[in-house]
Design a protein around this motif. Structure first.
Motif, PDB file in Angstrom:
ATOM      1  N   LEU A 160       0.820  -1.212   0.000  1.00  0.00           N
ATOM      2  CA  LEU A 160       0.000   0.000   0.000  1.00  0.00           C
ATOM      3  C   LEU A 160       0.853   1.262   0.000  1.00  0.00           C
ATOM      4  O   LEU A 160       0.694   2.148  -0.832  1.00  0.00           O
ATOM      5  CB  LEU A 160      -0.937  -0.012   1.211  1.00  0.00           C
ATOM      6  N   THR A 161       1.803   1.339   0.938  1.00  0.00           N
ATOM      7  CA  THR A 161       2.610   2.559   1.104  1.00  0.00           C
ATOM      8  C   THR A 161       3.945   2.502   0.367  1.00  0.00           C
ATOM      9  O   THR A 161       4.615   3.527   0.235  1.00  0.00           O
ATOM     10  CB  THR A 161       2.902   2.797   2.593  1.00  0.00           C
ATOM     11  N   LYS A 162       4.350   1.297  -0.084  1.00  0.00           N
ATOM     12  CA  LYS A 162       5.648   1.071  -0.732  1.00  0.00           C
ATOM     13  C   LYS A 162       6.821   1.299   0.212  1.00  0.00           C
ATOM     14  O   LYS A 162       7.968   1.399  -0.227  1.00  0.00           O
ATOM     15  CB  LYS A 162       5.813   1.947  -1.986  1.00  0.00           C
ATOM     16  N   LEU A 163       6.544   1.364   1.506  1.00  0.00           N
ATOM     17  CA  LEU A 163       7.611   1.527   2.495  1.00  0.00           C
ATOM     18  C   LEU A 163       8.130   0.147   2.904  1.00  0.00           C
ATOM     19  O   LEU A 163       7.443  -0.862   2.760  1.00  0.00           O
ATOM     20  CB  LEU A 163       7.085   2.260   3.730  1.00  0.00           C
ATOM     21  N   TYR A 164       9.363   0.126   3.442  1.00  0.00           N
ATOM     22  CA  TYR A 164       9.906  -1.137   3.934  1.00  0.00           C
ATOM     23  C   TYR A 164       9.081  -1.643   5.109  1.00  0.00           C
ATOM     24  O   TYR A 164       8.604  -0.852   5.934  1.00  0.00           O
ATOM     25  CB  TYR A 164      11.365  -0.967   4.353  1.00  0.00           C
ATOM     26  N   ASN A 165       8.967  -2.973   5.230  1.00  0.00           N
ATOM     27  CA  ASN A 165       8.163  -3.562   6.296  1.00  0.00           C
ATOM     28  C   ASN A 165       9.033  -4.131   7.410  1.00  0.00           C
ATOM     29  O   ASN A 165      10.252  -3.980   7.424  1.00  0.00           O
ATOM     30  CB  ASN A 165       7.234  -4.637   5.726  1.00  0.00           C
ATOM     31  N   ARG A 166       8.374  -4.813   8.332  1.00  0.00           N
ATOM     32  CA  ARG A 166       9.058  -5.372   9.498  1.00  0.00           C
ATOM     33  C   ARG A 166      10.094  -6.426   9.091  1.00  0.00           C
ATOM     34  O   ARG A 166      11.157  -6.539   9.715  1.00  0.00           O
ATOM     35  CB  ARG A 166       8.011  -5.992  10.445  1.00  0.00           C
ATOM     36  N   ARG A 167       9.822  -7.188   8.048  1.00  0.00           N
ATOM     37  CA  ARG A 167      10.776  -8.199   7.578  1.00  0.00           C
ATOM     38  C   ARG A 167      12.112  -7.553   7.188  1.00  0.00           C
ATOM     39  O   ARG A 167      13.175  -8.066   7.512  1.00  0.00           O
ATOM     40  CB  ARG A 167      10.187  -8.945   6.379  1.00  0.00           C
ATOM     41  N   TYR A 168      12.022  -6.404   6.511  1.00  0.00           N
ATOM     42  CA  TYR A 168      13.231  -5.699   6.100  1.00  0.00           C
ATOM     43  C   TYR A 168      13.994  -5.192   7.324  1.00  0.00           C
ATOM     44  O   TYR A 168      15.224  -5.234   7.360  1.00  0.00           O
ATOM     45  CB  TYR A 168      12.879  -4.540   5.178  1.00  0.00           C
ATOM     46  N   LEU A 169      13.258  -4.715   8.307  1.00  0.00           N
ATOM     47  CA  LEU A 169      13.890  -4.246   9.545  1.00  0.00           C
ATOM     48  C   LEU A 169      14.649  -5.375  10.219  1.00  0.00           C
ATOM     49  O   LEU A 169      15.794  -5.201  10.658  1.00  0.00           O
ATOM     50  CB  LEU A 169      12.831  -3.679  10.493  1.00  0.00           C
ATOM     51  N   ASP A 170      14.024  -6.559  10.274  1.00  0.00           N
ATOM     52  CA  ASP A 170      14.674  -7.715  10.912  1.00  0.00           C
ATOM     53  C   ASP A 170      15.949  -8.121  10.161  1.00  0.00           C
ATOM     54  O   ASP A 170      16.932  -8.553  10.772  1.00  0.00           O
ATOM     55  CB  ASP A 170      13.710  -8.906  10.955  1.00  0.00           C
ATOM     56  N   GLU A 171      15.924  -7.978   8.836  1.00  0.00           N
ATOM     57  CA  GLU A 171      17.071  -8.373   8.025  1.00  0.00           C
ATOM     58  C   GLU A 171      18.226  -7.379   8.120  1.00  0.00           C
ATOM     59  O   GLU A 171      19.392  -7.761   8.080  1.00  0.00           O
ATOM     60  CB  GLU A 171      16.658  -8.520   6.560  1.00  0.00           C
ATOM     61  N   THR A 172      17.908  -6.103   8.239  1.00  0.00           N
ATOM     62  CA  THR A 172      18.946  -5.068   8.148  1.00  0.00           C
ATOM     63  C   THR A 172      19.402  -4.517   9.485  1.00  0.00           C
ATOM     64  O   THR A 172      20.495  -3.961   9.577  1.00  0.00           O
ATOM     65  CB  THR A 172      18.449  -3.881   7.300  1.00  0.00           C
ATOM     66  N   PHE A 173      18.572  -4.672  10.525  1.00  0.00           N
ATOM     67  CA  PHE A 173      18.893  -4.017  11.786  1.00  0.00           C
ATOM     68  C   PHE A 173      20.237  -4.488  12.343  1.00  0.00           C
ATOM     69  O   PHE A 173      21.111  -3.681  12.657  1.00  0.00           O
ATOM     70  CB  PHE A 173      17.787  -4.271  12.817  1.00  0.00           C
TER      71      PHE A 173
END
Length: 218
Positions: A170-183
């Motif tokens: 919907l927003t084309k923003l990164y989601n929680r999965r991306y946060l978990d991968e990159t944090f």
């Protein structure tokens, strides 16, 4: 080995010297390749040396002791090293010279044993071999092109799937999965580089009320 054989055993000094010079140049070229010198340049030099030696072999040995058999390696090497277009041109140019030289030796070379029938067999065998190698390489290039196109499609599809997996549709923003991968990765990178790693958690007030009022699409 051939150079020393020509000089010490057969006393054919000119051919022996040519072989030894060519061998020295080849060893030098291979040494330069190993040292990281431009490999394409060295391949060109090696090809010129080898073709020069083969032409010298035709001129001086006059087809004796099956020396003409070495000419079959020109199309094999040229087409597989340089590709179908350039390799075929090199092969044709070499064989124009080779066929001309061998034609001049009709009824003269090998005490007259080198005759029209021998010449036709030589020409036909080399032309058939060159055509076979050319078609084989052409089919391999076609197969590789097909594989490359398939890989490009698979890569693009994989990138699309990956993008969908880490972004909100919907927003084309990164989601929680991306946060978990990159944090963890970014945190360790900041730690090793002694930089601050800052992130924000933002709460959108009255988001449910907005949805209920204007709908999910808005």
């Amino acid at each position: 080995t051939f150079g020393l054989y020509y000089i010490l055993v057969q006393s054919i000094y000119y051919m022996g010297i040519i072989e030894l010079i060519a061998s020295s140049l080849l060893m030098y070229a291979l040494y330069k390749v190993k040292r990281g010198f431009r490999i394409k340049t060295m391949i060109n030099i090696i090809s010129i040396i080898v073709i020069g030696v083969l032409i010298a072999l035709i001129v001086f040995k006059k087809g004796e002791h099956f020396t003409l058999i070495w000419t079959i390696f020109v199309p094999i090497a040229a087409i597989f090293i340089y590709g179908t277009k350039i390799g075929l041109r090199i092969s044709i140019l070499f064989y124009v010279v080779a066929f001309y030289l061998t034609f001049q030796g009709l009824d003269i070379w090998q005490n007259g044993a080198w005759n029209v029938a021998s010449y036709i067999r030589f020409v036909a065998a080399n032309m058939i071999l060159t055509l076979t190698i050319y078609l084989l390489k052409l089919s391999l290039e076609s197969a590789f092109d097909s594989i490359d196109k398939t890989r490009e499609k698979e890569k693009a599809h994989l990138e699309l799937i990956t993008k969908h997996a880490i972004t909100d549709p919907l927003t084309k923003l990164y989601n929680r999965r991306y946060l978990d991968e990159t944090f963890h990765k970014n945190f360790q990178l900041a730690k090793h580089s002694h930089n601050l790693y800052i992130f924000f958690i933002i709460d959108l007030d009255f988001f449910k009320v907005f949805n209920d009022t204007h709908g999910h699409k808005a």
